[in-house]
Scaffold this motif. Structure first.
Motif, PDB file in Angstrom:
ATOM      1  N   SER A   1     -30.420  23.228 -32.094  1.00  0.00           N
ATOM      2  CA  SER A   1     -31.418  22.560 -31.261  1.00  0.00           C
ATOM      3  C   SER A   1     -30.843  21.302 -30.631  1.00  0.00           C
ATOM      4  CB  SER A   1     -32.658  22.205 -32.088  1.00  0.00           C
ATOM      5  OG  SER A   1     -33.370  23.356 -32.458  1.00  0.00           O
ATOM      6  N   SER A   2     -30.062  20.572 -31.425  1.00  0.00           N
ATOM      7  CA  SER A   2     -29.474  19.326 -30.942  1.00  0.00           C
ATOM      8  C   SER A   2     -28.482  19.567 -29.820  1.00  0.00           C
ATOM      9  CB  SER A   2     -28.783  18.588 -32.098  1.00  0.00           C
ATOM     10  OG  SER A   2     -28.215  17.370 -31.648  1.00  0.00           O
TER      11      SER A   2
ATOM     12  N   ASN B   1     -29.848  20.376 -26.489  1.00  0.00           N
ATOM     13  CA  ASN B   1     -30.407  19.203 -25.816  1.00  0.00           C
ATOM     14  C   ASN B   1     -29.312  18.256 -25.314  1.00  0.00           C
ATOM     15  OD1 ASN B   1     -32.583  17.286 -25.110  1.00  0.00           O
ATOM     16  ND2 ASN B   1     -31.751  16.081 -26.800  1.00  0.00           N
TER      17      ASN B   1
ATOM     18  N   THR C   1     -23.714   9.521 -25.681  1.00  0.00           N
ATOM     19  CA  THR C   1     -25.011   9.484 -26.360  1.00  0.00           C
ATOM     20  C   THR C   1     -25.065   8.456 -27.465  1.00  0.00           C
ATOM     21  OG1 THR C   1     -25.211  11.875 -26.028  1.00  0.00           O
ATOM     22  CG2 THR C   1     -26.721  10.866 -27.613  1.00  0.00           C
TER      23      THR C   1
ATOM     24  N   THR D   1     -35.211   9.402 -30.931  1.00  0.00           N
ATOM     25  CA  THR D   1     -35.448  10.665 -31.618  1.00  0.00           C
ATOM     26  C   THR D   1     -36.438  10.496 -32.753  1.00  0.00           C
ATOM     27  OG1 THR D   1     -34.340  12.563 -32.661  1.00  0.00           O
ATOM     28  CG2 THR D   1     -33.528  10.381 -33.224  1.00  0.00           C
TER      29      THR D   1
ATOM     30  N   GLN E   1     -33.376  15.874 -36.483  1.00  0.00           N
ATOM     31  CA  GLN E   1     -34.200  15.782 -35.280  1.00  0.00           C
ATOM     32  C   GLN E   1     -35.265  16.881 -35.155  1.00  0.00           C
ATOM     33  OE1 GLN E   1     -31.711  15.023 -31.578  1.00  0.00           O
ATOM     34  NE2 GLN E   1     -30.125  15.595 -33.042  1.00  0.00           N
TER      35      GLN E   1
ATOM     36  N   THR F   1     -36.585  14.663 -29.287  1.00  0.00           N
ATOM     37  CA  THR F   1     -35.642  13.653 -28.787  1.00  0.00           C
ATOM     38  C   THR F   1     -35.939  13.354 -27.324  1.00  0.00           C
ATOM     39  OG1 THR F   1     -33.903  14.375 -30.311  1.00  0.00           O
ATOM     40  CG2 THR F   1     -33.210  13.076 -28.417  1.00  0.00           C
TER      41      THR F   1
ATOM     42  N   ALA G   1     -34.906  12.381 -23.707  1.00  0.00           N
ATOM     43  CA  ALA G   1     -33.718  12.476 -22.866  1.00  0.00           C
ATOM     44  C   ALA G   1     -33.354  11.104 -22.310  1.00  0.00           C
ATOM     45  CB  ALA G   1     -33.968  13.452 -21.720  1.00  0.00           C
TER      46      ALA G   1
ATOM     47  N   GLY H   1     -39.895  11.611 -27.075  1.00  0.00           N
ATOM     48  CA  GLY H   1     -39.519  12.731 -26.238  1.00  0.00           C
ATOM     49  C   GLY H   1     -40.334  13.982 -26.479  1.00  0.00           C
ATOM     50  N   LYS H   2     -39.695  15.129 -26.232  1.00  0.00           N
ATOM     51  CA  LYS H   2     -40.330  16.424 -26.423  1.00  0.00           C
ATOM     52  C   LYS H   2     -39.646  17.183 -27.554  1.00  0.00           C
ATOM     53  CE  LYS H   2     -41.900  17.031 -21.636  1.00  0.00           C
ATOM     54  NZ  LYS H   2     -41.883  17.911 -20.436  1.00  0.00           N
TER      55      LYS H   2
ATOM     56  N   LEU I   1     -37.440  19.692 -29.615  1.00  0.00           N
ATOM     57  CA  LEU I   1     -36.218  20.415 -29.288  1.00  0.00           C
ATOM     58  C   LEU I   1     -36.517  21.915 -29.237  1.00  0.00           C
ATOM     59  CD1 LEU I   1     -33.604  18.385 -31.353  1.00  0.00           C
ATOM     60  CD2 LEU I   1     -34.303  18.109 -28.969  1.00  0.00           C
ATOM     61  N   PHE I   2     -35.578  22.689 -28.719  1.00  0.00           N
ATOM     62  CA  PHE I   2     -35.842  24.058 -28.281  1.00  0.00           C
ATOM     63  C   PHE I   2     -36.568  24.946 -29.299  1.00  0.00           C
ATOM     64  CE2 PHE I   2     -34.884  28.461 -27.281  1.00  0.00           C
ATOM     65  CZ  PHE I   2     -35.183  28.523 -25.928  1.00  0.00           C
TER      66      PHE I   2
END
Length: 481
Positions: free
Chosen positions: A172-173, A176, A260, A286, A295, A298, A300, A312-313, A315-316
């Motif tokens: 997922s990380s 992103n 990052t 995050t 996480q 996170t 963006a 954030g939103k 992760l996938f």
């Protein structure tokens, strides 16, 4: 089935740098070789696949080798916080049911009287290796690590983290953040924390070098960021501020290759974000927890200034909902679902199922805005976050009321310019109890960062009709100063 992380990575990119510590660097082939040697020595000391061991040591290269050796051997690893007191460590050792404690020699005195078998680093190193068959494939539900997180009851919970949990978190990380062949992640987080351990997992899954620090060094870290020797780093607000201060001294900028700054452990002050922009440092806020193997959401980098304060939103692979939310900005408890969520606890809380209808209730209060960005109002209503460390008031209260002169205790957080927040204790005593006596009493039972920075003597504590302590009123008392 999932490939054995280190074995697969060493096969795919054997000559790529895996770890650097101080002036030393190891490739993935060298990391595998050294870890395999230690694994055979663990086997010679009677440790076998499926057993549970505890691990206590500093966050240095030796710890990395030991961690990988334990995973190669097939052990479940209870990651012990080296900042805890003897009493706290003994509680976790007893609760975990560990078969042995692998411990750095200079830390063995802290648990010298433990009933659990001690296995110092030096004993392992001096052992003759015993070859065994390494499992090339792992099942997704295999428990890799167990990390204790303080519970609202005041008793820590041993959180299970599986192969599938860690892999999902890492995938997922990277979906992103992206991945560059020259990525180097500076790790100054303790390896016994999910924030630190997750970096090791990403390393073997991505084929990425970890630049490891035993302790955070703002001067050296700032130098590496400006020189371009590292491309990513995980921080909390406190460490971010210290790095920025070092760069600001010389009006220095982050190297163009720096990608990052992943900031967790609470929201980042707006001032820090604005200063980071001036230094060309992309800060990604995050939100995560021990139960989610790092996480969950996170922010963006491109949204850092537009959505200040947001995590954030999701992760996938992850989902987040706000309980009873009907409209944007409705506040409620944050619930999480996804393959990164723990399957459960061990020890005292092994019978407690972490999920409600498939969702993990976090105890945190938050909301979504109209674009679906998550904001955390309170990281658990009473939680104190001090320098990135989570402190639960109930744990401190339990320690205080054990004192014979204390009849009641209530703890809340007070804002602090350096640490973010620090604990303040309100106590009802019987007779004369000096402040220094209470402080010493706490120091013998709690990690230093949990010891209240201030003790206030009161006649009574605020409670509701059910005699439940009202910590929000304690916070109001602090704010009224």
């Amino acid at each position: 089935m999932i490939p054995n992380w280190l074995m697969q990575r060493a096969y795919l990119t054997p000559e790529k740098a895996a770890l650097s510590f101080g002036d030393d660097t190891w490739t993935f082939a060298q990391l595998k070789h050294k870890s395999m040697q230690l694994a055979e020595k663990l086997a010679a000391n009677g440790l076998q696949e499926g057993q549970r061991i505890a691990l206590l040591g500093p966050s240095n290269a030796d710890m990395v080798f030991i961690i990988h050796a334990c995973m190669l051997t097939g052990l479940e690893i209870v990651m012990l916080n080296s900042r805890l007191t003897t009493k706290e460590l003994e509680w976790q050792l007893e609760d975990s049911g560990a078969d042995a404690v692998i411990v750095a020699d200079d830390m063995s005195a802290v648990i010298a009287n433990s009933a659990v078998r001690l296995l110092p680093y030096s004993t392992i190193e001096q052992s003759e290796g015993q070859p065994f068959v390494v499992q090339d494939l792992w099942t997704a539900d295999r428990t890799i690590t167990i990390m204790y997180t303080s519970g609202t009851t005041g008793f820590p919970k041993g959180v299970r983290q599986t192969v599938g949990n860690h892999v999902s978190s890492a995938l997922s990380s990277v979906l992103n953040l992206g991945l560059n062949d020259k990525d180097v992640w500076l790790c100054a987080m303790p390896l016994f924390h999910i924030s630190g351990f997750s970096i090791l997992v990403r390393s073997v899954l991505y084929g990425m070098e970890v630049r490891l620090y035993e302790k955070f060094d703002p001067i050296q870290t700032a130098q590496e960021i400006r020189d371009g020797s590292v491309t990513r780093m995980s921080v909390v607000s406190l460490t971010l501020d210290k790095i920025l201060r070092e760069l600001e001294k010389d009006n220095a900028m982050a190297h163009p290759s720096f990608q990052t700054m992943l900031a967790g452990g609470g929201s980042v002050p707006v001032d820090y974000l604005e200063r980071a922009v001036q230094r060309n440092i992309p800060v990604l806020q995050t939100y995560g927890m021990t139960e989610t193997s790092s996480q969950t959401a996170t922010l963006a980098a491109g949204d850092a200034m537009r959505k200040m304060g947001s995590a954030g939103k999701p992760l996938f692979f992850n989902q987040i909902k706000i309980k009873d939310m009907k409209n944007p900005y409705d506040k409620g408890e944050v619930f999480i679902r996804g393959p990164h969520v723990t399957p459960g606890y061990i020890g005292r809380f092994s019978a407690v199922h972490p999920l409600e209808e498939g969702w993990l209730p976090t105890g945190d209060i938050g909301y979504f805005d109209e674009e679906g960005y998550l904001y955390i109002v309170d990281r658990r209503s009473d939680l104190i976050i001090s320098g990135g460390e989570n402190i639960y008031p109930a744990e401190i209260e339990n320690a205080l009321v054990a004192h014979p002169g204390v009849s009641e205790a209530g703890v809340c957080g007070r804002e602090h310019s350096e640490w973010g927040s620090v604990p303040v204790a309100f106590v009802v005593v019987t007779g004369n109890v000096p402040v220094e006596e209470l402080r010493l009493f706490c120091e013998q039972r709690l990690a230093r960062y949990k010891v209240p920075k201030e003790f206030r003597f009161v006649d009574k504590l605020p409670r509701n009709a059910s005699n439940k302590l009202l910590r929000r009123e304690l916070r109001e008392w602090v704010e009224q100063e």
